[in-house]
Design an enzyme around this catalytic site. Sequence first.
Site, short mmCIF file in Angstrom:
data_model
loop_
_atom_site.label_atom_id
_atom_site.label_comp_id
_atom_site.label_asym_id
_atom_site.label_seq_id
_atom_site.Cartn_x
_atom_site.Cartn_y
_atom_site.Cartn_z
N THR A 106 39.17 36.73 53.20
CA THR A 106 39.15 38.20 53.19
C THR A 106 37.77 38.68 52.77
OG1 THR A 106 41.51 38.47 52.73
CG2 THR A 106 40.07 40.26 52.05
N PHE B 253 35.53 41.60 51.18
CA PHE B 253 35.61 42.74 50.27
C PHE B 253 34.29 43.50 50.29
CE2 PHE B 253 38.69 39.74 48.76
CZ PHE B 253 39.70 40.48 48.13
#
Length: 296
Positions: free
Chosen positions: A190, A192
Amino acid sequence: MDRATAGGRSRYTDEVTDTVRRIAVQGEAGSNSAAAAHHLAPNAEIITCESFAAAFEAVDKQRADRALIPVENSSAGRVADPHQLLPDAGLHIVGEYFLPIHFDLVGLPETQLSDVHTVRSHVHAFGQCTQLLSAWHWTRHISADTAGAAREVAELADPHIVALSPPGAGERYGLSVLRSHVEDSATNATRFLYLSPQADITQTTPAITTLLFRVRNVPAALYKCLGGFATNSVNITKLESYQLGGTFTASQFYVDIDGHVNDRNVQLALEELRFFVTDLKMLGCYPASPYRGNLT
C-alpha cells in the site's frame, strides 16, 4: 526499500520525517496505517482516528504534526475517500511511503474454519484476499479498519466470526491465527502519502510532483494537457479523475509525475499544461521512495 529494518533508518526516512512528534492515521493501534507510521517515524506518537476526515482534522487543529494516509494498494487499487478529501484539505504532500501488506485470518482459540459464517475487515482487505474469500463464501462485514475488526471479533466472542487483520493485531485481543499470509499476492503493498500543513518542496532527487487541475471546456482538452508531458519526456505515474458539482463530467484531475518541479523538462510541460487548464495546484514535490525501485 524504505522501511526501518534491522539495517536502521535510511536517509530517505530521515529527510521525510525530520523532527515530527505526532502523526495522525485512520485506524486503531495495530492497523496497517499505524504500522506504516511507526516504521516511518519510530519515535513519533501515533494519533489514531476513526476516519480519514478526522485524521485530516487532527493536523488542521494542530493535534498532530502530520497525517499518513493510504491512497492506493497494488491489489485492490485506489482508496477513494482520501482522494476526495485531498483537494480541499489545505494539506501538502511532503513524502510517500510504501508498506508491504500481509493479512492473518484470526478468530477465537476454539474457532474451526468449517464452522465460520462471517468474516470482518476493512473493505480494502477483502479486495486483497479474494482467493481465500472465494474458497469459503463467508458473509462479509465491513469494519472501519483491519485492527478494529480483530477487536470486534474478540468483543463478540462468537467462534463463528473471524477477521482479516494485520499480523500481530489478533494477538492484542487474545485471538488465534487460523491462517497466516492470506493475501492474494506476496508483493502486496500500500502506498501512503505523508501530509503536512506547510508546503516543503524537496531539494533532493529523484522526486515525485503531484498536481491537481481542471481542464478547460474545449475539445480534446485532456489530450492536449497530457501532450506536454509526452513531448517533454515527463513520465506520468498516476492519473485520477474527479466528478465535480454533482455531474458526470470528469473535469478535475490528479496527476503524479516522475520529476522535480524545478527540472527544466517539468517546467516546460507545466507551461504547456497551463494553456488548457484552470485552477492548477501543486499538492507537493517530495522525495521518491526508494521502494519505487521494486515496482519495475
